[in-house]
Design a protein around this motif. Structure first.
Motif, PDB file in Angstrom:
ATOM      1  N   PHE A   1       0.810  -1.214   0.000  1.00  0.00           N
ATOM      2  CA  PHE A   1       0.000   0.000   0.000  1.00  0.00           C
ATOM      3  C   PHE A   1       0.848   1.272   0.000  1.00  0.00           C
ATOM      4  O   PHE A   1       0.329   2.355  -0.269  1.00  0.00           O
ATOM      5  N   GLY A   2       2.143   1.141   0.270  1.00  0.00           N
ATOM      6  CA  GLY A   2       3.036   2.292   0.219  1.00  0.00           C
ATOM      7  C   GLY A   2       3.607   2.556  -1.156  1.00  0.00           C
ATOM      8  O   GLY A   2       3.847   3.711  -1.537  1.00  0.00           O
ATOM      9  N   LEU A   3       3.852   1.497  -1.931  1.00  0.00           N
ATOM     10  CA  LEU A   3       4.400   1.681  -3.277  1.00  0.00           C
ATOM     11  C   LEU A   3       3.515   2.548  -4.174  1.00  0.00           C
ATOM     12  O   LEU A   3       4.029   3.410  -4.896  1.00  0.00           O
ATOM     13  N   PRO A   4       2.207   2.383  -4.148  1.00  0.00           N
ATOM     14  CA  PRO A   4       1.365   3.269  -4.962  1.00  0.00           C
ATOM     15  C   PRO A   4       1.487   4.730  -4.552  1.00  0.00           C
ATOM     16  O   PRO A   4       1.446   5.623  -5.398  1.00  0.00           O
ATOM     17  N   PHE A   5       1.641   4.980  -3.245  1.00  0.00           N
ATOM     18  CA  PHE A   5       1.857   6.353  -2.789  1.00  0.00           C
ATOM     19  C   PHE A   5       3.126   6.913  -3.429  1.00  0.00           C
ATOM     20  O   PHE A   5       3.121   8.022  -3.974  1.00  0.00           O
ATOM     21  N   ILE A   6       4.209   6.150  -3.374  1.00  0.00           N
ATOM     22  CA  ILE A   6       5.476   6.593  -3.954  1.00  0.00           C
ATOM     23  C   ILE A   6       5.333   6.775  -5.464  1.00  0.00           C
ATOM     24  O   ILE A   6       5.824   7.755  -6.027  1.00  0.00           O
ATOM     25  N   ALA A   7       4.647   5.840  -6.113  1.00  0.00           N
ATOM     26  CA  ALA A   7       4.460   5.930  -7.565  1.00  0.00           C
ATOM     27  C   ALA A   7       3.701   7.196  -7.941  1.00  0.00           C
ATOM     28  O   ALA A   7       4.089   7.909  -8.875  1.00  0.00           O
ATOM     29  N   LEU A   8       2.634   7.468  -7.235  1.00  0.00           N
ATOM     30  CA  LEU A   8       1.844   8.665  -7.533  1.00  0.00           C
ATOM     31  C   LEU A   8       2.626   9.931  -7.211  1.00  0.00           C
ATOM     32  O   LEU A   8       2.599  10.898  -7.976  1.00  0.00           O
ATOM     33  N   TYR A   9       3.318   9.924  -6.106  1.00  0.00           N
ATOM     34  CA  TYR A   9       4.063  11.117  -5.692  1.00  0.00           C
ATOM     35  C   TYR A   9       5.176  11.440  -6.690  1.00  0.00           C
ATOM     36  O   TYR A   9       5.384  12.597  -7.046  1.00  0.00           O
ATOM     37  N   THR A  10       5.886  10.415  -7.162  1.00  0.00           N
ATOM     38  CA  THR A  10       6.999  10.645  -8.088  1.00  0.00           C
ATOM     39  C   THR A  10       6.536  11.061  -9.476  1.00  0.00           C
ATOM     40  O   THR A  10       7.328  11.590 -10.250  1.00  0.00           O
ATOM     41  N   THR A  11       5.271  10.817  -9.785  1.00  0.00           N
ATOM     42  CA  THR A  11       4.756  11.255 -11.087  1.00  0.00           C
ATOM     43  C   THR A  11       4.047  12.595 -10.982  1.00  0.00           C
ATOM     44  O   THR A  11       3.394  13.034 -11.929  1.00  0.00           O
ATOM     45  N   GLY A  12       4.170  13.256  -9.834  1.00  0.00           N
ATOM     46  CA  GLY A  12       3.619  14.593  -9.683  1.00  0.00           C
ATOM     47  C   GLY A  12       2.189  14.645  -9.188  1.00  0.00           C
ATOM     48  O   GLY A  12       1.611  15.723  -9.067  1.00  0.00           O
ATOM     49  N   LYS A  13       1.612  13.532  -8.865  1.00  0.00           N
ATOM     50  CA  LYS A  13       0.235  13.483  -8.366  1.00  0.00           C
ATOM     51  C   LYS A  13       0.241  13.513  -6.842  1.00  0.00           C
ATOM     52  O   LYS A  13      -0.215  12.596  -6.165  1.00  0.00           O
ATOM     53  N   HIS A  14       0.779  14.585  -6.279  1.00  0.00           N
ATOM     54  CA  HIS A  14       0.990  14.681  -4.840  1.00  0.00           C
ATOM     55  C   HIS A  14      -0.312  14.614  -4.043  1.00  0.00           C
ATOM     56  O   HIS A  14      -0.401  13.866  -3.057  1.00  0.00           O
ATOM     57  N   ASP A  15      -1.302  15.391  -4.437  1.00  0.00           N
ATOM     58  CA  ASP A  15      -2.574  15.384  -3.704  1.00  0.00           C
ATOM     59  C   ASP A  15      -3.219  14.011  -3.723  1.00  0.00           C
ATOM     60  O   ASP A  15      -3.676  13.504  -2.699  1.00  0.00           O
ATOM     61  N   LEU A  16      -3.246  13.396  -4.888  1.00  0.00           N
ATOM     62  CA  LEU A  16      -3.834  12.066  -5.022  1.00  0.00           C
ATOM     63  C   LEU A  16      -3.062  11.046  -4.195  1.00  0.00           C
ATOM     64  O   LEU A  16      -3.663  10.166  -3.565  1.00  0.00           O
TER      65      LEU A  16
END
Length: 115
Positions: A79-94
């Motif tokens: 459940f943490g990897l998706p957070f990192i994936a989204l954050y690194t692609t610029g989708k910080h809020d999501l």
């Protein structure tokens, strides 16, 4: 059906939705992060690997039941990897909405014995 029973069912539905969202976020990450044909490899491979690992070791009906501490580490990764994936692609809020939802969901699962 009383309200608590309904909330427990809804919490399990949220959990399943978070799992599906996790896979989708890795597809998105692969398409954004990869170059050329690596986009397809990452977009297919990352969620496939995550799904296989979760299915074998982490899901409630998995054949291999891990000890609680190891299962918790696996949950943090899954459940943490998706957070990192989204954050690194610029989708910080999501990314933050997702991880906060996952944490609240996990707390409720623990409180209600949905493990």
């Amino acid at each position: 059906m009383n309200i608590l029973s309904l909330l427990k069912v809804l919490n399990l539905l949220v959990r399943f939705s978070l799992e599906l969202f996790a896979l989708g976020s890795l597809v998105y990450w692969g398409l954004q992060f990869g170059k050329g044909s690596m986009k397809i490899v990452l977009a297919v491979g990352a969620p496939l690997l995550l799904g296989i690992v979760w299915g074998i070791f982490g899901s409630p009906r998995s054949q291999i039941q891990l000890p609680v501490p190891i299962h918790l580490v696996l949950e943090i990764l899954v459940f943490g990897l998706p957070f990192i994936a989204l954050y690194t692609t610029g989708k910080h809020d999501l990314a933050f909405i997702y991880i906060i939802s996952a944490i609240i969901n996990r707390i409720l699962m623990y409180m209600w014995g949905q493990e």
